[in-house]
Design a protein around this motif. Structure first.
Motif, short mmCIF file in Angstrom:
data_model
loop_
_atom_site.label_atom_id
_atom_site.label_comp_id
_atom_site.label_asym_id
_atom_site.label_seq_id
_atom_site.Cartn_x
_atom_site.Cartn_y
_atom_site.Cartn_z
N ALA A 1 0.82 -1.22 0.00
CA ALA A 1 0.00 0.00 0.00
C ALA A 1 0.85 1.27 0.00
O ALA A 1 0.40 2.32 -0.47
N VAL A 2 2.08 1.17 0.51
CA VAL A 2 2.94 2.36 0.56
C VAL A 2 4.14 2.25 -0.39
O VAL A 2 5.06 3.07 -0.33
N GLY A 3 4.14 1.24 -1.25
CA GLY A 3 5.19 1.10 -2.25
C GLY A 3 6.56 0.77 -1.71
O GLY A 3 7.58 1.15 -2.30
N ASP A 4 6.61 0.01 -0.61
CA ASP A 4 7.89 -0.26 0.04
C ASP A 4 8.37 -1.71 -0.10
O ASP A 4 9.28 -2.14 0.62
N LEU A 5 7.77 -2.47 -1.00
CA LEU A 5 8.22 -3.85 -1.21
C LEU A 5 9.55 -3.86 -1.96
O LEU A 5 9.84 -2.99 -2.78
N PHE A 6 10.35 -4.88 -1.70
CA PHE A 6 11.64 -5.07 -2.37
C PHE A 6 11.52 -6.32 -3.24
O PHE A 6 11.31 -7.42 -2.74
N VAL A 7 11.65 -6.15 -4.57
CA VAL A 7 11.39 -7.24 -5.52
C VAL A 7 12.60 -7.42 -6.45
O VAL A 7 12.60 -6.92 -7.59
N PRO A 8 13.63 -8.13 -6.02
CA PRO A 8 14.82 -8.33 -6.87
C PRO A 8 14.70 -9.50 -7.84
O PRO A 8 15.48 -9.61 -8.77
N GLY A 9 13.73 -10.42 -7.60
CA GLY A 9 13.64 -11.65 -8.38
C GLY A 9 14.55 -12.72 -7.80
O GLY A 9 15.36 -12.47 -6.90
N PRO A 10 14.45 -13.97 -8.32
CA PRO A 10 15.27 -15.07 -7.82
C PRO A 10 16.76 -14.76 -7.94
O PRO A 10 17.21 -14.21 -8.94
N THR A 11 17.53 -15.12 -6.91
CA THR A 11 18.95 -14.79 -6.88
C THR A 11 19.86 -15.96 -7.25
O THR A 11 21.03 -15.75 -7.53
N GLY A 12 19.33 -17.18 -7.19
CA GLY A 12 20.16 -18.35 -7.49
C GLY A 12 20.94 -18.86 -6.30
O GLY A 12 21.77 -19.77 -6.44
N THR A 13 20.68 -18.33 -5.11
CA THR A 13 21.31 -18.85 -3.91
C THR A 13 20.31 -18.73 -2.76
O THR A 13 19.20 -18.23 -2.94
N ASN A 14 20.71 -19.19 -1.57
CA ASN A 14 19.78 -19.15 -0.44
C ASN A 14 20.55 -19.36 0.85
O ASN A 14 20.85 -20.48 1.23
N VAL A 15 20.93 -18.25 1.50
CA VAL A 15 21.61 -18.34 2.80
C VAL A 15 20.79 -17.64 3.87
O VAL A 15 21.31 -17.01 4.78
N ASN A 16 19.50 -17.76 3.74
CA ASN A 16 18.57 -17.26 4.73
C ASN A 16 18.37 -15.75 4.63
O ASN A 16 18.54 -15.17 3.57
N ASP A 17 18.05 -15.13 5.74
CA ASP A 17 17.57 -13.74 5.71
C ASP A 17 18.68 -12.74 6.01
O ASP A 17 19.60 -13.01 6.79
N LEU A 18 18.56 -11.55 5.39
CA LEU A 18 19.44 -10.43 5.68
C LEU A 18 18.58 -9.32 6.28
O LEU A 18 17.62 -8.88 5.66
N ARG A 19 18.94 -8.90 7.49
CA ARG A 19 18.25 -7.79 8.14
C ARG A 19 19.26 -6.68 8.40
O ARG A 19 20.38 -6.95 8.86
N ALA A 20 18.87 -5.46 8.08
CA ALA A 20 19.77 -4.30 8.25
C ALA A 20 18.98 -3.13 8.83
O ALA A 20 17.88 -2.81 8.34
N ILE A 21 19.52 -2.50 9.85
CA ILE A 21 18.91 -1.32 10.46
C ILE A 21 19.97 -0.24 10.54
O ILE A 21 21.04 -0.44 11.14
N PHE A 22 19.68 0.89 9.92
CA PHE A 22 20.61 2.03 9.92
C PHE A 22 20.04 3.12 10.81
O PHE A 22 18.90 3.57 10.61
N ILE A 23 20.82 3.55 11.80
CA ILE A 23 20.42 4.64 12.67
C ILE A 23 21.31 5.83 12.34
O ILE A 23 22.53 5.78 12.53
N ARG A 24 20.70 6.88 11.81
CA ARG A 24 21.49 8.05 11.37
C ARG A 24 22.15 8.72 12.57
O ARG A 24 21.60 8.77 13.64
#
Length: 420
Positions: A397-420
């Motif tokens: 609804a807010v246009g914030d999805l990330f859609v890169p397509g299949p990557t050809g690998t799978n090492v689980n999830d990447l989470r990143a938080i940036f605090i300015r």
């Protein structure tokens, strides 16, 4: 001023590149055998692994690899079969038969190279006598909705299968089996990746029954009946049939997180890795991450801002309502967005490194301290969306999805938080 979306996208690309089979598989090539080389593969990255192995192996070979629909890759000598994930289908049953056929009748002079990555559990349905494909689908759906960690899920799966838990390697005996594993498992135990079709582990069917009881899993009667018999017992790691085999983890969340951290530093952003093996309910893990981010934003502890926090592993989602869309990464981010609502300067990202989070076409999403407010302005109650497991719709609804397509690998999830 740092473009946080560009930063997060660059981190994702660095993480997936570090786990690219074409880059790493050449470091783990086994010795050439006197006899034949047979390649077997299973998982969301197995087709890319097969293509990479063909390029690196300058000897005759043949084989079969099964991957998710849309995840195939061009191979010259290895047959690539596509099947359904996360819910198994008939194509997966046929793929299982092709894998068993490919390792039948081998000798001690032959070599089997197993290319294993996450997702292989669903791609290789193999119900034992007395169970149907519908029963296995019901088991898989119950596990996915349970909130159980992946290691627990795979303990149950391997005792309700004729291919998991080392059984495929057992079928290849007396040929030597060398397993090259792209790990999507917290802790990188290769026996848990794809439920270990070529790697046994000590977990017993009593352990499986304890997990079923602990998570109150509603499984088909046929599955419970099978677990009550010795036919469900899986091969033991000390079985002499596995004595000559080798197992190598060639890519993992730890290495990908290190690559992401290096990519951040190269862009002038200090980064810290919290853990590569986080597990638990996605919304609860998000609460912890949000608390750390708020502490940094308000008090400059335990790290001084600006700072980038990285974590990996695999969270779980207990499905509380039917009809919602999303996966563990969008659920994590929606809960995080609520936890950082209005705390200026916090930006976040979470994505599955295989390119797909859950059942939709996105890998994850972006979030920041304005996300919850923008969702409300778009007519979406973020808390209500979280309660009905509908994070995808909220971020869409807010246009914030990330859609890169299949990557050809799978090492689980990447989470990143940036605090300015």
């Amino acid at each position: 001023m740092i473009d946080t979306r560009a930063l997060f996208t660059a981190l994702f690309e660095a993480a997936t590149s570090a786990a690219d089979p074409a880059r790493v598989i050449g470091e783990f090539l086994p010795e050439r055998p006197k006899g034949r080389t047979v390649v077997i593969g299973a998982g969301k990255g197995s087709a890319q692994m097969a293509a990479a192995f063909e390029q690196a192996w300058h000897e005759p070979l043949q084989g079969v690899a099964v991957t998710r629909y849309g995840y195939g890759a061009a191979c010259r000598h290895i047959e690539v079969v596509e099947a359904a994930h996360p819910v198994p289908d008939e194509a997966g049953l046929k793929a299982r038969e092709r894998l068993f056929e490919s390792v039948a009748g081998l000798t001690s002079d032959d070599l089997v190279v197993a290319l294993i990555s996450g997702g292989g559990s669903a791609l290789l349905p193999a119900p034992p006598d007395g169970m149907s494909l519908a029963d296995e689908i019901a088991v898989n759906e119950a596990l996915l909705a349970s909130g159980a960690p992946i290691s627990a899920m795979n303990t149950v799966r391997k005792h309700l299968s004729t291919i998991k838990g080392g059984r495929l390697a057992l079928a290849a005996h007396p040929a030597k089996v060398v397993s090259l594993v792209v790990s999507d498992i917290p802790g990188d135990n290769p026996a848990f990746v794809a439920s270990g079709p070529t790697v046994p582990d000590p977990a017993s069917r009593q352990d499986a029954l304890a997990i079923i009881d602990a998570y109150r899993l509603d499984l088909p009667e046929a599955a419970l009946r099978h677990l009550g018999t010795s036919a469900a017992d899986a091969p033991r790691p000390d079985d002499l049939a596995f004595a000559a085999n080798e197992v190598h983890v060639i890519a993992s969340a730890a290495r990908s997180l290190e690559a992401a951290a290096d990519a951040a530093v190269a862009r002038g952003v200090e980064a810290v890795i919290l853990s590569d093996a986080m597990e638990g309910e996605a919304r609860e893990v998000a609460g912890v991450h949000a608390a750390i981010a708020r502490e940094i934003a308000f008090r400059d502890r335990p790290f001084r801002k600006p700072i980038l926090l990285l974590s990996g592993g695999e969270t779980t989602v207990t499905v509380r309502a039917k009809g919602g869309k999303g996966g563990r990464n969008t659920e994590f981010l929606l809960a995080l967005a609520l936890g950082i609502d209005g705390v200026e300067g916090i930006h976040a990202f979470a994505a599955d490194t295989d390119g797909i989070d859950g059942s939709e076409d996105n890998a994850g999403a972006f979030a920041d301290f304005t996300t919850a407010r923008r969702m409300r302005a778009a007519g979406v109650d973020p808390k209500a969306a979280l309660n009905r497991n509908d994070a995808w719709s909220a971020f869409n609804a807010v246009g914030d999805l990330f859609v890169p397509g299949p990557t050809g690998t799978n090492v689980n999830d990447l989470r990143a938080i940036f605090i300015r």
